[in-house]
Design an enzyme around this catalytic site. Structure first.
Site, PDB file in Angstrom:
ATOM      1  N   SER A  38      11.429   2.823   1.284  1.00  0.00           N
ATOM      2  CA  SER A  38      11.152   4.027   2.324  1.00  0.00           C
ATOM      3  C   SER A  38      11.860   3.828   3.649  1.00  0.00           C
ATOM      4  O   SER A  38      11.709   4.765   4.453  1.00  0.00           O
ATOM      5  CB  SER A  38       9.601   3.874   2.542  1.00  0.00           C
ATOM      6  OG  SER A  38       9.089   4.629   1.268  1.00  0.00           O
ATOM      7  N   LYS A  41      13.889   6.815   4.585  1.00  0.00           N
ATOM      8  CA  LYS A  41      13.371   8.094   5.034  1.00  0.00           C
ATOM      9  C   LYS A  41      13.850   8.185   6.738  1.00  0.00           C
ATOM     10  O   LYS A  41      13.759   9.298   7.225  1.00  0.00           O
ATOM     11  CB  LYS A  41      11.818   8.022   4.948  1.00  0.00           C
ATOM     12  CG  LYS A  41      11.340   8.326   3.554  1.00  0.00           C
ATOM     13  CD  LYS A  41       9.910   8.576   3.534  1.00  0.00           C
ATOM     14  CE  LYS A  41       9.308   8.719   2.057  1.00  0.00           C
ATOM     15  NZ  LYS A  41       9.359   7.267   1.381  1.00  0.00           N
ATOM     16  N   SER A  98       4.789   8.176   4.957  1.00  0.00           N
ATOM     17  CA  SER A  98       5.937   8.090   4.274  1.00  0.00           C
ATOM     18  C   SER A  98       5.583   8.507   2.698  1.00  0.00           C
ATOM     19  O   SER A  98       5.876   8.124   1.802  1.00  0.00           O
ATOM     20  CB  SER A  98       5.801   6.494   4.068  1.00  0.00           C
ATOM     21  OG  SER A  98       7.131   6.052   3.310  1.00  0.00           O
ATOM     22  N   LYS A 201       9.444   2.187  10.836  1.00  0.00           N
ATOM     23  CA  LYS A 201       9.197   2.644   9.639  1.00  0.00           C
ATOM     24  C   LYS A 201       9.034   1.569   8.698  1.00  0.00           C
ATOM     25  O   LYS A 201       9.796   0.416   8.607  1.00  0.00           O
ATOM     26  CB  LYS A 201      10.521   3.446   8.996  1.00  0.00           C
ATOM     27  CG  LYS A 201      10.022   4.270   7.645  1.00  0.00           C
ATOM     28  CD  LYS A 201       9.124   5.233   7.675  1.00  0.00           C
ATOM     29  CE  LYS A 201       8.763   5.951   6.436  1.00  0.00           C
ATOM     30  NZ  LYS A 201       7.931   4.660   5.573  1.00  0.00           N
TER      31      LYS A 201
END
Length: 539
Positions: A38, A41, A98, A201
């Site tokens: 992720s 993202k 997320s 993140k």
């Protein structure tokens, strides 16, 4: 398919960067192409912010959820096919929770479908200097060929900070309203535990392990670190804390800030068409450019009352400037009510907040440098003792339950390298000593009331009863920190030596114990050569 060992021990990679200059302070396998999970993202959000700035879409645009977005596996916001939802809510869900369906919906809204958005992601990555990254989707779920590196993800994190300061603080929010639900940050434990952390993140998939790109600021220093291949949320957070500590220790106090140059990005209409399947024909259609100008959205201050007061004063001035008779008391009360309602409405329009300072969220340029930049530090290839013990930390919150490709039957693709020794060691089961204290996650505290000794991990000296002392420190925290930094620098020489803080009447003594006499003398000689304090201690 990869072997079971590789599936449970994703390759380890890390990079630490001084965000002010882009200087690399530490690297390990930083250019190895691995599954980013992720962390992908970050690029999806970078493109969304770019599209907003260029007028291609707005925060208030109502996005119709595609079947592709609605079908994404957890973590999810819970979108349904055909549902309409504002882009601002999708951005919050993708950045904070997320959510895979929210990220896919952003890509489909901007580019039409997954393939076209992936092409834009790859064009943007190329423009940002991410040389070893290829994207296949907007959310980072496992896909063959969807790979990146610790270096590229660190560059992307730096770009988010410098290119979109008005949106950056979304990554430090613990919770947010995502329209359909209130969402919580998958990175909240690290944000709460590490001093100065403000993003960015997390990522988890089975082939990738637990990944994190983190940023923190202390004083005039800002450090960005990326880690791939963690074995749990707690182990990854502790390791990234060590990496950031190393970065703050090595980064110079005063440097000339070097902002990255604005990238040359293409509009969606200028992106090359994705490759068509064999047996079909496709042609590229180009439209002449994007809008010539798009004003930057006004920053949303941390305290809304500042803007509210300014708006109220402006409206009041406009009313008093009109050459009309004084209104009746009832009319004045009604006008005040309307002004308050207008202020509240305008405050709710902006959903992605900017930093609390009204002037500029970007860091101020530091004075000219006083010393030459330090060279990058490359970690030794042997497993580090502190890495071995981090695997023993109990994990009360398993991020894999809230993020990543938790689909049991999804195929897993092979990594490009063998698992690293550090990663293999992390998978071994162990029990953490009750007295373990992580220096990187422990804030400075007053001296304890009761005298005690803190041993970093259980002894396995095997009769080796020599050691070294780094000297006495005013606090237990300072002693632990010195031991941790020394262990990172001298992992080859110290080997399996144990970190131990001994409480004395005159302070806290930082020791490495469980060494042979020869090893202790060698370690002291190396530390003294580095201008450090060291004394050999014997039985």
């Amino acid at each position: 398919m990869i072997a079971p060992l590789a599936a449970s021990a994703a390759p380890y990679a890390a990079l630490v960067m001084d965000a002010r200059t882009g200087e690399v302070l530490y690297s390990k396998n930083a250019d190895t192409r691995l599954h980013p999970a992720s962390l992908t993202k970050m690029m999806t959000l970078y493109i969304a912010f770019t599209a907003i700035e260029r007028g291609e879409i707005s925060l208030d645009s109502m996005v119709t959820v595609s079947a592709n977005a609605a079908s994404q596996p957890p973590s999810r916001l819970g979108l349904r096919t055909g549902q309409k939802i504002a882009l601002r809510y999708l951005i919050r869900a993708a950045a904070i929770k997320s959510a895979n369906d929210a990220a896919a919906a952003i890509g489909d809204a901007i580019s039409g479908d997954e393939a076209h958005f992936a092409a834009r992601m790859n064009q943007t990555a190329k423009a940002l200097g991410m040389r070893n990254t290829t994207f296949r989707n907007a959310n980072g779920l496992t896909r063959e060929g969807h790979l990146s590196t610790a270096r590229d993800m660190t560059l992307l994190g730096r770009r988010l900070f410098y290119d979109f300061p008005q949106y950056y603080n979304i990554f430090s929010r613990r919770t947010a309203d995502a329209g359909m639900a209130k969402v919580s940050n998958t990175n909240r434990r690290f944000l709460d535990a590490y001093e100065g952390a403000d993003g960015i993140k997390t990522g988890y998939t089975v082939p990738a392990g637990f990944n994190l790109t983190a940023s923190a600021q202390r004083g005039n220093k800002r450090i960005i670190a990326t880690m791939f291949g963690g074995t749990s949320t707690a182990q990854r957070n502790a390791k990234v804390a060590e990496l950031l500590d190393l970065g703050f220790a090595r980064a110079p106090g005063r440097v000339q800030e070097q902002r990255p140059e604005p990238p040359q990005l293409l509009a969606q209409a200028d992106i090359e068409e994705p490759s068509a399947p064999s047996g079909t024909s496709a042609k590229t259609i180009r439209v002449s450019g994007a809008p010539n100008r798009s004003p930057r959205p006004a920053p949303r201050p941390g305290v809304v009352s500042h803007d509210a007061d300014a708006i109220a004063l402006a409206l009041a001035a406009a009313v008093t400037a009109t050459p009309t008779p004084p209104p009746a008391p009832d009319v004045v009360a009604q006008a005040e009510t309307e002004v308050a309602a207008a202020v509240e409405t305008m405050a709710e329009v902006v959903a992605v907040a900017a930093p609390a300072t009204a002037s500029s969220p970007r860091p101020q340029p530091a004075p000219r440098p006083q010393a030459a930049p330090q060279t990058g530090f490359v970690q030794a290839s042997a497993p580090q003792p502190e890495t071995l013990e981090l695997a023993a930390i109990p994990d009360a919150f398993d991020e894999s339950l809230s993020e990543g490709d938790a689909v049991p039957n999804e195929p897993v693709f092979a990594q490009s390298t063998e698992p690293q020794p550090e990663t293999l060691a992390m998978t071994k089961k162990a029990t953490a000593p009750e007295t373990m204290v992580l220096a990187a996650l422990t804030p400075p505290a007053p001296a304890p009331q009761k005298q005690r000794q803190v041993v970093a991990r259980a002894s396995s000296s095997g009769g080796r009863n020599w050691g070294i002392s780094l000297g006495k420190y005013a606090s237990q925290y300072a002693a632990e920190r010195a031991l941790l930094q020394t262990a990172l620098m001298e992992s080859d020489t110290l080997g399996d030596a144990l970190r131990k803080v001994a409480t004395r009447k005159t302070g806290y003594e930082a020791n490495f114990v469980g060494m042979t006499h020869e090893r202790a003398e060698l370690a002291c000689a190396r530390l003294i050569a580095r201008s450090g304090d060291c004394t050999v201690i014997g039985p």
